[in-house]
Design a protein around this motif. Structure first.
Motif, PDB file in Angstrom:
ATOM      1  N   GLY A 162       0.804  -1.217   0.000  1.00  0.00           N
ATOM      2  CA  GLY A 162       0.000   0.000   0.000  1.00  0.00           C
ATOM      3  C   GLY A 162       0.838   1.268   0.000  1.00  0.00           C
ATOM      4  O   GLY A 162       0.473   2.266   0.619  1.00  0.00           O
ATOM      5  N   VAL A 163       1.990   1.216  -0.694  1.00  0.00           N
ATOM      6  CA  VAL A 163       2.842   2.404  -0.834  1.00  0.00           C
ATOM      7  C   VAL A 163       3.147   2.581  -2.323  1.00  0.00           C
ATOM      8  O   VAL A 163       2.783   1.747  -3.148  1.00  0.00           O
ATOM      9  CB  VAL A 163       4.155   2.267  -0.030  1.00  0.00           C
ATOM     10  CG1 VAL A 163       3.867   2.155   1.454  1.00  0.00           C
ATOM     11  CG2 VAL A 163       4.960   1.054  -0.513  1.00  0.00           C
ATOM     12  N   SER A 164       3.832   3.654  -2.665  1.00  0.00           N
ATOM     13  CA  SER A 164       4.159   3.889  -4.070  1.00  0.00           C
ATOM     14  C   SER A 164       5.437   3.166  -4.464  1.00  0.00           C
ATOM     15  O   SER A 164       6.324   2.931  -3.631  1.00  0.00           O
ATOM     16  CB  SER A 164       4.326   5.390  -4.322  1.00  0.00           C
ATOM     17  OG  SER A 164       5.486   5.879  -3.664  1.00  0.00           O
ATOM     18  N   GLY A 165       5.526   2.836  -5.744  1.00  0.00           N
ATOM     19  CA  GLY A 165       6.732   2.186  -6.240  1.00  0.00           C
ATOM     20  C   GLY A 165       7.943   3.093  -6.143  1.00  0.00           C
ATOM     21  O   GLY A 165       9.055   2.634  -5.847  1.00  0.00           O
ATOM     22  N   SER A 166       7.741   4.394  -6.357  1.00  0.00           N
ATOM     23  CA  SER A 166       8.862   5.335  -6.283  1.00  0.00           C
ATOM     24  C   SER A 166       9.427   5.406  -4.866  1.00  0.00           C
ATOM     25  O   SER A 166      10.635   5.553  -4.668  1.00  0.00           O
ATOM     26  CB  SER A 166       8.424   6.724  -6.737  1.00  0.00           C
ATOM     27  OG  SER A 166       7.341   7.203  -5.943  1.00  0.00           O
ATOM     28  N   TYR A 167       8.549   5.275  -3.865  1.00  0.00           N
ATOM     29  CA  TYR A 167       9.004   5.294  -2.465  1.00  0.00           C
ATOM     30  C   TYR A 167       9.881   4.071  -2.180  1.00  0.00           C
ATOM     31  O   TYR A 167      10.952   4.185  -1.563  1.00  0.00           O
ATOM     32  CB  TYR A 167       7.794   5.312  -1.536  1.00  0.00           C
ATOM     33  CG  TYR A 167       8.130   5.213  -0.069  1.00  0.00           C
ATOM     34  CD1 TYR A 167       8.759   6.251   0.607  1.00  0.00           C
ATOM     35  CD2 TYR A 167       7.818   4.067   0.653  1.00  0.00           C
ATOM     36  CE1 TYR A 167       9.078   6.159   1.955  1.00  0.00           C
ATOM     37  CE2 TYR A 167       8.115   3.957   2.004  1.00  0.00           C
ATOM     38  CZ  TYR A 167       8.748   5.005   2.647  1.00  0.00           C
ATOM     39  OH  TYR A 167       9.050   4.894   3.988  1.00  0.00           O
ATOM     40  N   GLU A 223       1.572   4.260  11.227  1.00  0.00           N
ATOM     41  CA  GLU A 223       0.973   3.334  10.264  1.00  0.00           C
ATOM     42  C   GLU A 223       1.417   1.902  10.520  1.00  0.00           C
ATOM     43  O   GLU A 223       1.351   1.049   9.632  1.00  0.00           O
ATOM     44  CB  GLU A 223       1.368   3.739   8.840  1.00  0.00           C
ATOM     45  CG  GLU A 223       0.919   5.121   8.427  1.00  0.00           C
ATOM     46  CD  GLU A 223       1.448   5.477   7.053  1.00  0.00           C
ATOM     47  OE1 GLU A 223       0.734   5.233   6.061  1.00  0.00           O
ATOM     48  OE2 GLU A 223       2.594   5.975   6.983  1.00  0.00           O
ATOM     49  N   ALA A 224       1.860   1.633  11.745  1.00  0.00           N
ATOM     50  CA  ALA A 224       2.423   0.316  12.058  1.00  0.00           C
ATOM     51  C   ALA A 224       1.436  -0.811  11.779  1.00  0.00           C
ATOM     52  O   ALA A 224       1.817  -1.877  11.273  1.00  0.00           O
ATOM     53  CB  ALA A 224       2.875   0.274  13.520  1.00  0.00           C
ATOM     54  N   LEU A 263      10.588  -5.783   4.956  1.00  0.00           N
ATOM     55  CA  LEU A 263      10.166  -4.419   4.639  1.00  0.00           C
ATOM     56  C   LEU A 263       9.044  -3.974   5.567  1.00  0.00           C
ATOM     57  O   LEU A 263       9.015  -2.824   6.020  1.00  0.00           O
ATOM     58  CB  LEU A 263       9.692  -4.340   3.190  1.00  0.00           C
ATOM     59  CG  LEU A 263      10.643  -3.785   2.136  1.00  0.00           C
ATOM     60  CD1 LEU A 263      10.006  -3.872   0.764  1.00  0.00           C
ATOM     61  CD2 LEU A 263      11.045  -2.357   2.454  1.00  0.00           C
ATOM     62  N   ARG A 264       8.123  -4.879   5.836  1.00  0.00           N
ATOM     63  CA  ARG A 264       7.020  -4.572   6.754  1.00  0.00           C
ATOM     64  C   ARG A 264       7.559  -4.149   8.119  1.00  0.00           C
ATOM     65  O   ARG A 264       7.123  -3.152   8.699  1.00  0.00           O
ATOM     66  CB  ARG A 264       6.116  -5.785   6.935  1.00  0.00           C
ATOM     67  CG  ARG A 264       5.278  -6.125   5.731  1.00  0.00           C
ATOM     68  CD  ARG A 264       4.328  -7.282   6.049  1.00  0.00           C
ATOM     69  NE  ARG A 264       3.525  -7.583   4.879  1.00  0.00           N
ATOM     70  CZ  ARG A 264       2.475  -6.896   4.492  1.00  0.00           C
ATOM     71  NH1 ARG A 264       2.095  -5.849   5.202  1.00  0.00           N
ATOM     72  NH2 ARG A 264       1.794  -7.240   3.417  1.00  0.00           N
ATOM     73  N   ALA A 265       8.502  -4.931   8.619  1.00  0.00           N
ATOM     74  CA  ALA A 265       9.067  -4.626   9.938  1.00  0.00           C
ATOM     75  C   ALA A 265       9.778  -3.274   9.924  1.00  0.00           C
ATOM     76  O   ALA A 265       9.647  -2.480  10.873  1.00  0.00           O
ATOM     77  CB  ALA A 265      10.037  -5.738  10.353  1.00  0.00           C
ATOM     78  N   TYR A 266      10.506  -3.003   8.845  1.00  0.00           N
ATOM     79  CA  TYR A 266      11.209  -1.721   8.757  1.00  0.00           C
ATOM     80  C   TYR A 266      10.215  -0.561   8.702  1.00  0.00           C
ATOM     81  O   TYR A 266      10.358   0.435   9.416  1.00  0.00           O
ATOM     82  CB  TYR A 266      12.122  -1.691   7.526  1.00  0.00           C
ATOM     83  CG  TYR A 266      12.658  -0.307   7.252  1.00  0.00           C
ATOM     84  CD1 TYR A 266      13.713   0.215   8.005  1.00  0.00           C
ATOM     85  CD2 TYR A 266      12.071   0.506   6.277  1.00  0.00           C
ATOM     86  CE1 TYR A 266      14.172   1.503   7.790  1.00  0.00           C
ATOM     87  CE2 TYR A 266      12.534   1.799   6.055  1.00  0.00           C
ATOM     88  CZ  TYR A 266      13.579   2.287   6.815  1.00  0.00           C
ATOM     89  OH  TYR A 266      14.033   3.567   6.610  1.00  0.00           O
ATOM     90  N   LEU A 267       9.200  -0.670   7.849  1.00  0.00           N
ATOM     91  CA  LEU A 267       8.235   0.411   7.683  1.00  0.00           C
ATOM     92  C   LEU A 267       7.412   0.627   8.951  1.00  0.00           C
ATOM     93  O   LEU A 267       7.086   1.762   9.303  1.00  0.00           O
ATOM     94  CB  LEU A 267       7.309   0.118   6.496  1.00  0.00           C
ATOM     95  CG  LEU A 267       7.977   0.153   5.121  1.00  0.00           C
ATOM     96  CD1 LEU A 267       7.010  -0.332   4.046  1.00  0.00           C
ATOM     97  CD2 LEU A 267       8.470   1.560   4.797  1.00  0.00           C
ATOM     98  N   ALA A 268       7.078  -0.454   9.640  1.00  0.00           N
ATOM     99  CA  ALA A 268       6.317  -0.328  10.887  1.00  0.00           C
ATOM    100  C   ALA A 268       7.122   0.422  11.934  1.00  0.00           C
ATOM    101  O   ALA A 268       6.573   1.162  12.754  1.00  0.00           O
ATOM    102  CB  ALA A 268       5.928  -1.709  11.410  1.00  0.00           C
ATOM    103  N   SER A 269       8.446   0.237  11.902  1.00  0.00           N
ATOM    104  CA  SER A 269       9.316   0.939  12.851  1.00  0.00           C
ATOM    105  C   SER A 269       9.547   2.388  12.427  1.00  0.00           C
ATOM    106  O   SER A 269       9.558   3.297  13.262  1.00  0.00           O
ATOM    107  CB  SER A 269      10.656   0.201  12.955  1.00  0.00           C
ATOM    108  OG  SER A 269      11.565   0.911  13.771  1.00  0.00           O
ATOM    109  N   ALA A 270       9.703   2.601  11.115  1.00  0.00           N
ATOM    110  CA  ALA A 270      10.009   3.954  10.625  1.00  0.00           C
ATOM    111  C   ALA A 270       8.774   4.843  10.577  1.00  0.00           C
ATOM    112  O   ALA A 270       8.876   6.058  10.714  1.00  0.00           O
ATOM    113  CB  ALA A 270      10.645   3.858   9.241  1.00  0.00           C
ATOM    114  N   ARG A 271       7.601   4.247  10.361  1.00  0.00           N
ATOM    115  CA  ARG A 271       6.362   5.013  10.265  1.00  0.00           C
ATOM    116  C   ARG A 271       5.367   4.456  11.278  1.00  0.00           C
ATOM    117  O   ARG A 271       4.409   3.778  10.938  1.00  0.00           O
ATOM    118  CB  ARG A 271       5.815   4.930   8.827  1.00  0.00           C
ATOM    119  CG  ARG A 271       6.763   5.530   7.814  1.00  0.00           C
ATOM    120  CD  ARG A 271       6.459   5.136   6.366  1.00  0.00           C
ATOM    121  NE  ARG A 271       5.130   5.528   5.923  1.00  0.00           N
ATOM    122  CZ  ARG A 271       4.724   5.457   4.641  1.00  0.00           C
ATOM    123  NH1 ARG A 271       5.582   5.062   3.702  1.00  0.00           N
ATOM    124  NH2 ARG A 271       3.497   5.797   4.302  1.00  0.00           N
TER     125      ARG A 271
END
Length: 417
Positions: free
Chosen positions: A59-64, A106-107, A95-103
């Motif tokens: 649920g994010v953009s490809g460019s991101y 939106e975890a 990637l899920r774990a990284y994004l949940a920690s960084a954002r």
């Protein structure tokens, strides 16, 4: 000396002779490598997913995602021709774990695993196309980051074969390999964890189905008649077995078989039930009979003094041909009768799903070119939308806001680059 002239064969019982033939053939097949080892799947692996597919899944953009890769953040994707990035499912979960920690705000979006106080969801699937529905639900949940256990209660192992497990009906191994091991009446009953096998999907495990399950049904029937053992008493064993591994999973998907005792156990352990039906009048009649069976099992459990509190009982129309007038009328009848308990989405009749099944694969495992891009995209739209509805129902049970249906509606029909 021919077998017929051998005295030992003349005194051999019919059952012994049949068993001897079966074991001899099984041994020869195994020696030739024609039968996979017990408890070991075939050597399949799950394909990698393109950057566009991963962006859609997360649920994010490809460019991101591309920028994360350039900055060296998160797992390092594989670079293909023209610098195209691809990720394994394990890397997607990283990637899920990284994004949940960084954002962190939106975890839940990135890491939907259940939190403290949220109960394990146990969903038996019964009815027409229950194998296909169980397969796509279990794999779809795993792709979205849930920890999933799939349980095959079919003695023919229909779901297990889709995961590459094959257990012949002859030559059993020394230890139980199905739910029979965890439910056995023997003193040396196996632990639940010992009958769980990994699959080629990261985060998705399987309890295979074998003809051992028929043995459990026969033993239970014998006890039912000789020891005044009730079906409801047997179903406690299923509940207890699942509690042993409750902490390891978020969702359990149970492919129901035809056995009465195993089915009763699945319905007692269930937190929700998914019943599938084809939009044809004989199939709808069959579904009403299944509902009567479900009601009977639940009443037996209630008569034993235990309440059955399913969070939901939902119905799913499968193999739907929306241009068929008779099927349109059938769906309208179901929707009028069942209301909100009938899922909004129907799974369309699809050559792509059928072709993937012939290959003993799901569409999640194949690329569009393997079954035809147009048919692939149309089938994936209905499958993903169905899974999105179920995941939003689970979110509601856990007290979370819905988000999957909304996300699926934004990406429906789009090609994954």
């Amino acid at each position: 000396m021919p077998h017929s002239e051998n005295p030992s064969f003349q005194t051999e019982k019919a059952s012994e002779r049949i068993s001897r033939h079966a074991n001899e053939i099984a041994a020869r097949l195994t020696k030739r490598g024609a039968v996979p080892n017990f408890g070991e799947p075939d050597d399949r692996t799950l394909r990698s997913f393109s950057l566009g597919e991963v962006a859609e899944i997360l649920g994010v953009s490809g460019s991101y995602l591309r920028q994360l890769s350039i900055d060296g953040l998160g797992p390092t994707p594989e670079l293909g021709t023209a610098g195209r990035r691809s990720y394994t499912l394990r890397q997607i979960n990283e990637l899920r774990a990284y994004l949940a920690s960084a954002r962190q705000k939106e975890a839940l979006k990135f890491c939907p695993r259940r939190r403290e106080g949220e109960k394990l969801q146990i969903i038996p699937v019964a009815g027409s196309a229950s194998t296909t529905t169980s397969l796509y639900l279990a794999q779809g949940l795993a792709l979205q980051g849930y920890r999933v256990l799939a349980i095959d209660l079919d003695p023919n192992g229909s779901l297990s074969k889709m995961f590459g497990y094959y257990f012949p009906d002859i030559g059993f191994p020394d230890h139980y390999v199905s739910m029979y091991g965890a439910l056995s009446y023997d003193d040396d009953r196996s632990s639940m964890s010992s009958v769980i096998r990994p699959t080629h999907f990261d985060g998705l495990d399987l309890v295979p189905g074998t003809c051992e399950l028929e043995i459990f049904e026969r033993e239970s029937t014998k006890r039912f008649h000789s020891e005044d053992l009730r079906i409801a008493d047997v179903s406690i064993k299923m509940v207890s077995a699942l509690k042993e591994v409750e902490a390891n999973y978020d969702v359990v998907v149970i492919r129901c078989g035809g056995g009465s005792f195993l089915t009763a156990g699945a319905y007692e352990a269930a937190t929700g039930v998914l019943l599938t039906v084809r939009p044809e009048w004989p199939e709808i009649t069959s579904m009403t009979m299944s509902l009567s069976v479900l009601s009977h099992f639940v009443s037996l459990i209630e008569e034993a003094g235990r309440s059955v509190n399913h969070d939901f009982t939902k119905f799913l129309v499968t193999r739907h041909s929306p241009r068929d007038v008779s099927q349109q009328e059938a769906v309208a009848l179901l929707r009028d009768s069942l209301g909100h308990d009938l899922l909004t989405v129907t799974v369309w009749e699809s050559d792509a799903i059928r072709d993937a099944g012939v290959k003993k694969r799901s569409l999640y495992e194949l690329v569009a070119g393997a079954v035809g891009r147009s048919a692939y995209e149309q089938a994936m739209e209905t499958l993903n939308s169905t899974n999105a509805e179920v995941m939003d129902i689970i979110s509601e049970v856990w007290g979370r806001p819905p988000m999957y249906v909304m996300r699926a509606s934004r990406t429906a029909g789009k090609a994954s680059s």
